[in-house]
Every structure is written in structure tokens, then in C-alpha cells.
Motif scaffolding. Structure first.
Motif, PDB file in Angstrom:
ATOM      1  N   GLY A 106       0.734  -1.247  -0.024  1.00  0.00           N
ATOM      2  CA  GLY A 106       0.006  -0.092   0.039  1.00  0.00           C
ATOM      3  C   GLY A 106       0.693   1.188   0.070  1.00  0.00           C
ATOM      4  N   ALA A 107       0.472   2.427  -0.260  1.00  0.00           N
ATOM      5  CA  ALA A 107       0.690   3.764  -0.764  1.00  0.00           C
ATOM      6  C   ALA A 107       1.315   4.295   0.904  1.00  0.00           C
ATOM      7  CB  ALA A 107      -0.083   4.744  -1.133  1.00  0.00           C
ATOM      8  N   LYS A 108       0.574   4.112   1.880  1.00  0.00           N
ATOM      9  CA  LYS A 108       0.822   4.257   3.122  1.00  0.00           C
ATOM     10  C   LYS A 108       1.763   3.610   3.987  1.00  0.00           C
ATOM     11  CE  LYS A 108      -3.395   6.868   3.567  1.00  0.00           C
ATOM     12  NZ  LYS A 108      -4.908   6.454   3.908  1.00  0.00           N
ATOM     13  N   GLY A 109       2.062   2.122   3.187  1.00  0.00           N
ATOM     14  CA  GLY A 109       2.861   1.299   3.935  1.00  0.00           C
ATOM     15  C   GLY A 109       2.230   0.528   5.100  1.00  0.00           C
ATOM     16  N   ASP A 110       0.839   0.663   4.941  1.00  0.00           N
ATOM     17  CA  ASP A 110      -0.038  -0.039   5.971  1.00  0.00           C
ATOM     18  C   ASP A 110      -0.462  -1.524   5.714  1.00  0.00           C
ATOM     19  OD1 ASP A 110      -1.750   0.583   4.191  1.00  0.00           O
ATOM     20  OD2 ASP A 110      -3.052   1.938   5.428  1.00  0.00           O
ATOM     21  N   GLY A 111      -0.075  -2.084   4.654  1.00  0.00           N
ATOM     22  CA  GLY A 111      -0.383  -3.409   4.196  1.00  0.00           C
ATOM     23  C   GLY A 111      -1.625  -3.432   3.342  1.00  0.00           C
ATOM     24  N   ASN A 112      -2.258  -2.084   3.258  1.00  0.00           N
ATOM     25  CA  ASN A 112      -3.504  -2.155   2.480  1.00  0.00           C
ATOM     26  C   ASN A 112      -3.506  -1.854   0.964  1.00  0.00           C
ATOM     27  OD1 ASN A 112      -5.671  -3.042   4.515  1.00  0.00           O
ATOM     28  ND2 ASN A 112      -5.265  -1.132   5.467  1.00  0.00           N
ATOM     29  N   TRP A 134      -5.811 -20.280   5.304  1.00  0.00           N
ATOM     30  CA  TRP A 134      -5.658 -19.071   6.098  1.00  0.00           C
ATOM     31  C   TRP A 134      -5.461 -17.920   5.514  1.00  0.00           C
ATOM     32  CZ3 TRP A 134      -5.060 -20.957  11.247  1.00  0.00           C
ATOM     33  CH2 TRP A 134      -5.058 -22.028  11.405  1.00  0.00           C
ATOM     34  N   LYS A 135      -5.790 -16.746   5.819  1.00  0.00           N
ATOM     35  CA  LYS A 135      -5.480 -15.451   5.434  1.00  0.00           C
ATOM     36  C   LYS A 135      -4.089 -14.933   5.612  1.00  0.00           C
ATOM     37  CE  LYS A 135      -9.495 -13.576   6.591  1.00  0.00           C
ATOM     38  NZ  LYS A 135     -10.385 -12.716   6.700  1.00  0.00           N
ATOM     39  N   LEU A 136      -3.541 -14.134   4.652  1.00  0.00           N
ATOM     40  CA  LEU A 136      -2.109 -13.615   4.828  1.00  0.00           C
ATOM     41  C   LEU A 136      -2.056 -12.155   4.349  1.00  0.00           C
ATOM     42  CD1 LEU A 136       0.655 -14.568   5.841  1.00  0.00           C
ATOM     43  CD2 LEU A 136       0.993 -14.859   3.123  1.00  0.00           C
ATOM     44  N   ASN A 137      -1.793 -11.307   5.435  1.00  0.00           N
ATOM     45  CA  ASN A 137      -1.735 -10.010   5.158  1.00  0.00           C
ATOM     46  C   ASN A 137      -0.222  -9.502   4.703  1.00  0.00           C
ATOM     47  OD1 ASN A 137      -4.056 -10.396   7.067  1.00  0.00           O
ATOM     48  ND2 ASN A 137      -4.771  -8.751   6.048  1.00  0.00           N
ATOM     49  N   PRO A 138      -0.121  -8.473   3.973  1.00  0.00           N
ATOM     50  CA  PRO A 138       1.181  -8.124   3.737  1.00  0.00           C
ATOM     51  C   PRO A 138       1.687  -7.168   4.875  1.00  0.00           C
ATOM     52  CG  PRO A 138      -0.146  -7.654   1.831  1.00  0.00           C
ATOM     53  CD  PRO A 138      -1.221  -8.335   2.965  1.00  0.00           C
ATOM     54  N   ARG A 139       2.936  -7.192   5.278  1.00  0.00           N
ATOM     55  CA  ARG A 139       3.181  -6.529   6.523  1.00  0.00           C
ATOM     56  C   ARG A 139       2.872  -4.930   6.440  1.00  0.00           C
ATOM     57  NH1 ARG A 139       4.162  -9.189   8.474  1.00  0.00           N
ATOM     58  NH2 ARG A 139       6.180 -10.129   8.629  1.00  0.00           N
ATOM     59  N   ASP A 140       2.439  -4.650   7.537  1.00  0.00           N
ATOM     60  CA  ASP A 140       1.965  -3.264   7.850  1.00  0.00           C
ATOM     61  C   ASP A 140       3.258  -2.537   8.407  1.00  0.00           C
ATOM     62  OD1 ASP A 140       1.116  -0.755   9.106  1.00  0.00           O
ATOM     63  OD2 ASP A 140      -0.699  -1.654   9.929  1.00  0.00           O
ATOM     64  N   PHE A 141       3.661  -1.743   7.549  1.00  0.00           N
ATOM     65  CA  PHE A 141       5.208  -1.118   8.064  1.00  0.00           C
ATOM     66  C   PHE A 141       4.877   0.244   9.097  1.00  0.00           C
ATOM     67  CE2 PHE A 141       6.398  -2.328   3.578  1.00  0.00           C
ATOM     68  CZ  PHE A 141       7.229  -3.463   4.059  1.00  0.00           C
ATOM     69  N   THR A 142       3.515   0.621   9.266  1.00  0.00           N
ATOM     70  CA  THR A 142       3.533   1.534  10.211  1.00  0.00           C
ATOM     71  C   THR A 142       3.469   1.190  11.677  1.00  0.00           C
ATOM     72  OG1 THR A 142       0.934   1.146  10.340  1.00  0.00           O
ATOM     73  CG2 THR A 142       1.739   2.817   8.638  1.00  0.00           C
ATOM     74  N   VAL A 143       3.326  -0.343  11.790  1.00  0.00           N
ATOM     75  CA  VAL A 143       3.428  -0.800  13.071  1.00  0.00           C
ATOM     76  C   VAL A 143       4.950  -0.762  13.466  1.00  0.00           C
ATOM     77  CG1 VAL A 143       3.278  -3.078  14.569  1.00  0.00           C
ATOM     78  CG2 VAL A 143       1.306  -2.197  12.790  1.00  0.00           C
ATOM     79  N   GLY A 144       5.881  -1.221  12.580  1.00  0.00           N
ATOM     80  CA  GLY A 144       6.998  -1.141  13.209  1.00  0.00           C
ATOM     81  C   GLY A 144       7.730  -2.492  13.780  1.00  0.00           C
ATOM     82  N   ALA A 145       6.835  -3.544  13.553  1.00  0.00           N
ATOM     83  CA  ALA A 145       7.491  -4.968  14.268  1.00  0.00           C
ATOM     84  C   ALA A 145       7.816  -5.554  12.848  1.00  0.00           C
ATOM     85  CB  ALA A 145       6.269  -5.496  14.927  1.00  0.00           C
TER      86      ALA A 145
END
Lengths: 242, 264
Positions: free
Chosen positions: B52-58, B74-85
Motif C-alpha cells: 500500500g501507498a501508506k505502507g500499512d499493508g492495505n 488461512w489469510k495472509l496480510n502483507p506487512r503493515d510497516f506503520t506498526v514497526g514490528a
């Protein structure tokens, strides 16, 4: 034009710097401090939900009290976190560690205060596998790992420095029902209400502060409080279940 | 930046000061900003679709279906970089990864997650991507300082005994004592008694790794397996055993997992 340009540039440089700057806390001598005290109540009696247990029942049993709503006879609420949030100067935080115990398949305490610079002492008092995962609650259900430690055996204890400030949730991944909450504070001005819903925060430098009142079931509210030298500011709140 | 500088010089009287300021500024921030800028362009062409453009995995592909063994999807989500983990680090539990950790993931991709490899990119380009990813969470700036030794990277130094029959036997004992089977199952198939209720930190069900599938997401090497339970995999329920096991036992455990993966 020149000014505008300069200004825009300054803003462009300093705003991110401000946003990212971590809140500082300065330790000073507090001589003429005041206090904040009060009672947190519920508007009506509430039944504490029962937690069903679906793993390790041989040891954990089939159910346990959730301990979400522990009310006294006059509706005082236990385990409410009360924290002065925007305080930048004050007494040094106490040098006490927070013991977080995996005991009888629940965390003890349910709500605790840890002090940045001191330690977490994470224990397993049970003869079964537990792990303890602390994570900063970032809002919108997002969570960032602070520590996730395996405690496979009974009487194991792990010490870790309290490094990251803020509200953290505690989970045991092996037992989904287990949870606790830790507020990691740089200042000593954060407490948890007692059995009667009472609390007192002492030796606060005079001034206006934002105080966070948080409860697992009722939610969160922030109140503004003015602390005057040598006086106790009253801060009561009554939660009602939505 | 260079272009606008010249425009200003011609247009504004007394712009010398501004020019100097800009120059000084560009000296201070340019080397890093340049690579992050470069990274941004690459991110937009290669990563935005999922992260996603905001790096939030969306991104447009924010949920990737992932079929695992037990007929479960199982669903798998791209990493949300805003979390920082981050999951695959050489730093202890709860710490930010090293740039080198991120670079490795970006270069190799992540097997069984649809995250593609970027091995065709140069080192500089990969570094640009890494620097750009780091702009999504304030954590990178906040935690720049000393961590008091808490986040010192682990040492990974594989001893010669890894894979020997004695080491496998010792590792089997460690596996038992550490109760890995609670989540990973007796045969390491990811079907332990705790597995079906495991959730990641965003609340989605997550599979414990199936060793018989051979390759961990973070890589196939014994070193990567060692790192997995030494650092833990943040955000997933996979805890760190750094405080529960000494180094030798952790390498013995590697030997046993090699056997579970049918690599011995």
C-alpha cells in the motif's frame, strides 16, 4: 517570497522532528507538590463474565472468573489505571520492578504499572508451557511486540529491562484467554485503583495536567486536573457500561 | 532539488542566503534522502500493490489466500510497516531489525507468502527500498539511541557438531523440554494442541510452521532456524527462547529440526 520559502522549509524540517521526538521526562526535586486522589465507580452493578477454558483443562480447570469487573459494595472499581499523561518534570520513578506471573492459567497482576529503567520479572508458576508477550497498544487494534518470551517450565523467571513506555497488552499465545495490561511509565505518577476503587497520586509539581483513566471493560477517558501546592485535587469518575 | 535552486537564484533578489541554506541542507540530508527517494520510486513500482501507498499493508492485494496442509485456508496480510514490528531479524525479541535483515528479505522474498524476490536489483537499489520502508514508522527515529545492550544483534556461529547423530538425539530432548510440540506438533507438522487457536498480533489466525514443508519463510538455512527461536518471530506468537536455552542446546535443536525437515 523569501520568508515564505524559508518558513516552509523550516516547517518541513521541524514538524517531522517534533512528531518523532520522544516525550522527555526530567527528574526534579518536588518540594511544594500537590496530589490527585479520588474514587472510580461504576454507575450500576455489573456481573463479571466467566471465561471458558479450552486448553490444558487438567491443570487450568474448565472456567475461571474473568476479573474484568471487580466491584466493591459501593460500586468502586478495582484495576483502573490512573495516569498523569503529559507530565514532563517531577519526582524520579520508584526503583521497583514489576513481577508478572503466569499463575493458575492467568496473569497476576491483571493491571500493573512498570517503570522505565527498572525491570519486568516474568515468571511461570505453573507446571505447563506459557509464553508472555508484551506489546504496545497502538490503536485500531494494532500492536507492536515489546517482548515475547517462552517460559516452558515451572518456576522459570526472566528479567528484562523496561525500555518502551506506554500502554501494553500482555498475552500468552498458548492460552488465548490469558491477558493482562501494563502501563510502562517514565514518571511515578501512574497508579492502579484498589479493591474499593480508590487511588492517590502524590508529590506532583503544581500545574494543569491531563489524566488518563483506563479500564479494560469500561474503556478510557481523559480528564483535565489542576494540582495546587499542598492540596489534594479530587478526581472522581463514574463509568457506565455502553 | 538542483533545478529549483537555480530557479530561485535567478528569481529572488538576495537569495544567496537561501541558496546557502539549501546547500547546507542538501549536504546534511541529501545522501540518505537520495536513496530513500530512489527507494520510493522502486517501492511504487514493486511493493505498493501489496504493502500500500501508506505502507500499512492495505494495497490492492491486501489479503492473500494461503492454503496449508489441513485443508484449512488461512489469510495472509502483507506487512503493515506503520506498526514497526518485523519477523525475521538477527536482533532480540521486540527490537528493530538491522538494515541487513530487511535487505535480505527484500532481496530473497518470502517463500509461501507470495512476496516476490527482488534479486535482480542492485545493492544500492535494495538499500533504497529498505531506507524507504523505514520512513513509515516513527519507531526508527524514536529508537535511534542506545538500547542499553537490549538490542545487540545475536551471534550466529554454527558449530561443526550440527547434524551429527548425537546432536540430533540431544536436540530431540531439547524439543521435548522446550515444549515446541505444543504449537508445532509432535512431528513438527504445525498441528500441536495449541495451534488452532493461535492468532497473530493483528488478530488473524496464524499457522505454526510445518517443518515437513522444509523451508521456513525466513529462509532455509540452519542459521535461519537458529535465529527463529533465538529472537522469536515478532507479532506471531512464536516466542524467543534466548533466555531458556544455552547456545549449544539451541544448535542441538537445529540438528533435530533438520531431521524433522527430512534434511538429514
Amino acid at each position: 517570497m523569501k520568508k515564505l520559502l524559508l518558513f516552509t522549509m523550516m516547517v518541513a524540517i521541524f514538524i517531522p522532528a517534533m512528531l518523532f521526538a520522544e516525550a522527555k521526562y526530567e527528574v526534579i526535586d518536588v518540594k511544594n507538590g500537590g496530589s490527585i486522589k479520588g474514587k472510580i465507580k461504576a454507575s450500576a452493578p455489573i456481573k463479571d463474565p466467566v471465561t471458558e477454558i479450552n486448553k490444558d483443562q487438567n491443570y487450568c480447570g474448565n472456567s475461571q472468573a474473568s476479573r474484568t469487573y471487580i466491584l466493591s459494595s459501593d460500586l468502586g472499581v478495582k484495576n483502573v489505571l490512573v495516569a498523569v499523561e503529559d507530565i514532563e518534570k517531577g519526582k524520579a520513578a520508584p526503583k521497583t520492578d514489576l513481577i508478572l506471573d503466569n499463575k493458575k492459567c492467568e496473569f497476576e497482576p491483571l493491571v500493573g504499572v512498570a517503570y522505565v529503567g527498572q525491570k519486568y520479572i516474568i515468571k511461570n508458576s505453573d507446571p505447563i508451557f506459557h509464553n508472555t508477550s508484551l506489546g504496545v497498544m497502538l490503536g485500531e487494534g494494532k500492536r507492536r511486540t515489546v517482548y515475547n518470551l517462552a517460559l516452558p517450565n515451572k518456576d522459570q523467571a526472566i528479567e528484562k529491562p523496561v525500555r518502551i513506555a506506554g500502554m501494553q497488552s500482555v498475552k500468552c499465545d498458548a492460552h488465548a484467554w490469558m491477558r493482562a495490561y501494563v502501563y510502562a511509565s517514565k514518571s511515578p505518577y501512574a497508579v492502579v485503583t484498589d479493591d474499593k476503587g480508590n487511588f492517590e497520586i502524590k508529590d506532583i509539581p503544581p500545574g494543569k495536567y491531563k489524566v488518563k483513566i483506563w479500564h479494560e471493560g469500561f474503556g478510557e477517558i481523559t480528564k483535565e486536573v489542576e494540582v495546587k501546592s499542598g492540596q489534594a485535587a479530587e478526581l472522581d469518575h463514574t463509568f457506565s457500561k455502553k | 532539488m538542483v533545478e529549483s535552486r537555480f530557479k530561485m537564484k535567478s528569481g529572488v533578489p538576495g537569495a544567496g542566503f537561501v541558496l546557502l541554506f539549501l546547500l547546507a541542507l542538501s549536504l546534511v540530508v541529501a545522501p540518505k534522502a537520495y536513496t530513500a527517494d530512489e527507494g520510493k520510486a522502486l517501492y511504487e513500482s514493486r511493493c505498493i500493490l501489496c504493502h500500500g501507498a501508506k505502507g500499512d499493508g492495505n494495497g490492492h492485494v491486501s489479503i492473500l489466500p494461503k492454503t496449508e496442509k489441513f485443508g484449512k485456508i488461512w489469510k495472509l496480510n502483507p506487512r503493515d510497516f506503520t506498526v514497526g514490528a518485523f519477523k525475521w531479524r538477527t536482533t532480540p525479541s521486540g527490537c528493530l531489525p538491522l538494515d541487513a535483515d530487511l535487505a535480505k528479505i527484500v532481496e530473497n522474498g518470502i517463500s509461501r507468502t507470495y512476496m516476490p524476490s527482488n534479486a535482480d536489483l542492485s545493492r544500492d537499489e535494495i538499500n533504497g527500498l529498505v531506507q524507504y520502508i523505514k520512513t513509515f514508522s516513527p519507531r526508527w527515529v524514536e529508537e535511534k539511541g542506545d538500547t542499553g545492550g537490549v538490542c545487540t544483534p545475536i551471534v550466529i556461529n554454527k558449530p561443526a557438531f550440527v547434524g551429527s547423530p548425537e546432536s540430533v538425539a540431544k536436540g530431540a530432548e531439547v524439543w521435548k523440554k522446550m515444549k515446541c510440540a505444543e504449537c508445532h506438533g509432535d512431528q513438527g507438522k504445525g498441528d500441536g494442541p495449541k495451534s488452532e487457536s493461535l492468532k497473530d498480533d493483528s488478530g488473524h489466525p496464524i499457522m505454526a510452521f510445518d517443518f515437513t514443508s522444509c523451508a521456513g519463510k525466513g529462509g532455509v538455512s540452519p542459521e535461519r532456524t537458529y535465529a527463529a527461536y533465538t529472537t522469536g518471530i515478532d507479532g506471531t506468537g512464536m516466542p524467543s527462547y534466548a533466555d531458556s536455552l544455552n547456545e549449544d542446546d539451541r544448535w542441538n535443536l537445529v540438528s533435530y529440526t533438520l531431521k524433522l525437515m527430512h534434511k538429514l
